[in-house]
Design an enzyme around this catalytic site. Structure first.
Site, PDB file in Angstrom:
ATOM      1  CG  ASN A 130      -0.666  -0.217   2.489  1.00 54.11           C
ATOM      2  OD1 ASN A 130      -0.283  -1.332   2.867  1.00 54.11           O
ATOM      3  ND2 ASN A 130      -0.738   0.807   3.313  1.00 54.11           N
ATOM      4  CG  ASP A 131      -0.138   4.223   2.782  1.00 54.80           C
ATOM      5  OD1 ASP A 131      -1.088   3.781   2.118  1.00 54.80           O
ATOM      6  OD2 ASP A 131      -0.266   4.654   3.943  1.00 54.80           O
ATOM      7  CD  GLN A 147       3.093   0.949   5.685  1.00 56.44           C
ATOM      8  OE1 GLN A 147       2.243   0.567   6.477  1.00 56.44           O
ATOM      9  NE2 GLN A 147       4.354   1.113   6.029  1.00 56.44           N
ATOM     10  CG  PHE A 187       1.228   1.763  10.522  1.00 56.74           C
ATOM     11  CD1 PHE A 187       1.376   0.401  10.389  1.00 56.74           C
ATOM     12  CD2 PHE A 187       0.022   2.241  11.006  1.00 56.74           C
ATOM     13  CE1 PHE A 187       0.348  -0.486  10.718  1.00 56.74           C
ATOM     14  CE2 PHE A 187      -1.015   1.381  11.333  1.00 56.74           C
ATOM     15  CZ  PHE A 187      -0.851   0.017  11.188  1.00 56.74           C
ATOM     16  NE  ARG A 256      -3.299   6.250  10.189  1.00 53.18           N
ATOM     17  CZ  ARG A 256      -4.424   6.216  10.902  1.00 53.18           C
ATOM     18  NH1 ARG A 256      -4.366   6.109  12.219  1.00 53.18           N
ATOM     19  NH2 ARG A 256      -5.600   6.281  10.325  1.00 53.18           N
ATOM     20  CG  ASP A 257       0.403   7.963   8.019  1.00 54.57           C
ATOM     21  OD1 ASP A 257       0.839   6.859   8.375  1.00 54.57           O
ATOM     22  OD2 ASP A 257      -0.800   8.156   7.732  1.00 54.57           O
TER      23      ASP A 257
END
Length: 553
Positions: A130-131, A147, A187, A256-257
């Site tokens: 994913n990301d 990810q 993450f 997050r992130d």
């Protein structure tokens, strides 16, 4: 007795030829490049630990197949050659016995040749992605971390995987970069090059540290970092992790992130962090100690903040902030606070999510380049998700004010060979042209349609509407879109067909969207224009060269 059993299992694992029925610990002396794991979605997820003396224990869940596997996943263990790895599994010993080491990935002979594998969008060899994370340019290479669940095609076991490219088009996968630890799974986040040695990790020979920032997720979400002195091949996690723990302040675990970049006017680092209902700004001078500065609401996940030239004028720049869904604001930034000039806007739709721009692009290049995750499932394949085409971000003055545009980077042009070009075609003439390409699901089509009497018109493939413009409601594939010219009857689209997906850029990138294609369609139609008395003012068709040509595992 137990030692004899372990020795027996270890030997058998090398050949995959043992049958036992209860859970077991097994030891494997690594002599090959990969450990291959059989996966079946008929099996329940069970926990496995992979440990080596003096190293970090990797703990993950996996659906090991007791019978015939649906597909195989793998772990690159080339860095552990000569060492003994212990696998501890709380599921079936019979399934564990099918695990084996080899210098080749199981099923690798068909790698990138699978039925629904995109041919010029990046996909991982096996597992879920994913990301995009840690996008950075360094020493002539573009680094794409992302990810990844390396052990299954569904979401779980979040690691940072790693791929590199010299041209943003052809990618080569590297060993896994960051593994889950006692603070949790890994993450999304970002990466910087610490040229000034602000964190004190640069090597004695002057090699600057590549520093990765990520969210540690184990119920509570906290921010951590790690550094690398070998261009992201191996990382050392900071012993002071986590560096930010703000869940109590915000009364939520949604923190997050982290996106980090150097703010030259203030000579400090900036972190944009999604916290609860929006994006927060933090500052640091050493990458380790961070001070909260401000917060702006209205964004969700995967923050981004970057400066872009207006109409290509490097002397006139504005800042753009966005979140995972692709909504954005244009405004100003003083290193501590982002001040929007107006409301949120949106220039994309469809599968795109969690886009990030590259850090450290050379000043003589000057582009702002993003990559987004394509939330597309590839039915029956041993991989899931893709990265959309790398795109340059530009700001243009329009009748409605400043707007962000996205266009595929110039490097992708090397893949395309024009095989048809025509102008002022009737719909029948255009469909006659396209009929010769009906069996080609890897194609690029550039077109300008004049709607004339039509209120609904477009281009379909195998019954699925790739471009569908309803002029009555100004809706493009179901979402509102109006051209900059309010009286225009024209729609220009650049369509990238890639086997089981499509990506479309409208009116020079002022709007874009992406989608998965219905691979089960029984329609015998190929490419078909439809609409009432429409004209195709221009039509270009390009054949596409696969980025996987010449690939050998």
């Amino acid at each position: 007795m137990r030692m004899c059993r372990l020795l027996f299992l270890s030997a058998a694992l090398a050949f995959g030829c043992v049958s036992v029925t209860d859970a077991a610990d097994v030891k494997i002396k690594i002599t090959k490049k990969y450990i291959n794991f059989p996966v079946s979605h008929k099996s329940d997820r069970k926990t496995m630990e992979m440990s080596v003396k003096g190293g970090e224990t990797c703990r993950f869940v996996i659906r090991l197949a007791e019978g015939e596997p649906d597909y195989w996943t793998f772990r690159d263990v080339s860095a552990l050659k000569g060492k003994t790895v212990t696998l501890t599994y709380d599921g079936s010993g019979e399934a564990l016995a099918k695990v084996y080491q080899d210098d080749r990935i199981a099923g690798g002979e068909n790698m990138y040749k699978e039925k629904y594998r995109p041919q010029y969008h990046f996909t991982t060899r096996r597992g879920w992605i994913n990301d995009p994370n840690g996008l950075i340019y360094y020493k002539g290479k573009y680094h794409l971390f992302y990810q990844h669940n390396p052990f299954e095609r569904e979401w779980e076991n979040m690691h940072w995987a790693h791929a590199v490219s010299t041209d943003l088009v052809h990618w080569r996968e590297m060993p896994l970069a960051l593994h889950p630890d006692t603070l949790g799974t890994i993450f999304s986040g970002s990466a910087v090059i610490d040229y000034g040695n602000t964190a004190g990790w640069n090597s004695k020979d002057g090699t600057p540290a590549l520093v990765a920032f990520y969210t540690s997720a184990k119920g509570i979400q906290r921010q951590s970092m790690a550094y690398s002195l070998d261009e992201g091949m191996t990382f050392t996690k900071y012993e002071g992790n986590p560096i930010i723990d703000s869940h109590e302040k915000w009364q939520t675990n949604d923190t997050r992130d982290p996106k980090v970049f150097w703010y030259a006017p203030g000579k400090h680092w900036v972190m944009v962090l999604n916290e609860r209902d929006g994006h927060s700004i933090y500052n640091s001078v050493n990458l380790k100690d961070w001070t909260y500065q401000s917060h702006i609401t209205g964004f969700w996940e995967c923050p981004e903040l970057f400066e872009v030239a207006v109409d290509g004028n490097g002397g006139n720049k504005k800042w753009v902030m966005w979140g995972a869904s692709g909504t954005y604001m244009i405004g100003s930034f003083d290193g501590k606070t982002f001040t929007p000039d107006g409301p949120k806007l949106c220039n994309l739709n469809g599968s795109a999510y969690a886009a990030q721009v590259f850090n450290n692009i050379p000043a003589n290049d000057g582009r702002v380049i993003k990559i987004a995750w394509g939330r597309i499932s590839f039915e029956g394949m041993p991989f899931n998700g893709c990265m959309l085409l790398p795109q340059e971000q530009m700001l243009f003055n329009t009748r409605s004010g400043l707007r962000l545009a996205s266009r595929p980077v110039r490097e992708v042009e090397q893949l395309f060979t024009k095989v048809y070009s025509g102008e002022d075609l009737s719909m029948r003439q255009a469909n006659d042209v396209m009929r010769q390409f009906d069996g080609d699901d890897v194609l690029r089509i550039r077109m300008t349609m004049h709607l004339s009497h039509a209120t609904d018109a477009g281009l379909s493939y195998r019954g699925q509407r790739i471009v569908n413009y309803d002029m009555n409601g100004n809706r493009l594939n179901g979402e509102f879109y109006a051209t900059d010219d309010p009286g225009s009857m024209m729609l220009t689209a650049d369509v990238y067909m890639d086997r089981s997906m499509a990506e479309v850029f409208v009116d020079g990138g002022m709007y874009s969207y992406s989608m998965g294609l219905d691979v089960r369609s029984t329609s015998k139609e190929g490419y078909v224009f439809w609409g009432n008395n429409i004209k195709i003012r221009s039509l270009e068709v390009y054949k596409v060269k696969s980025i996987w040509d010449g690939y050998a595992e």
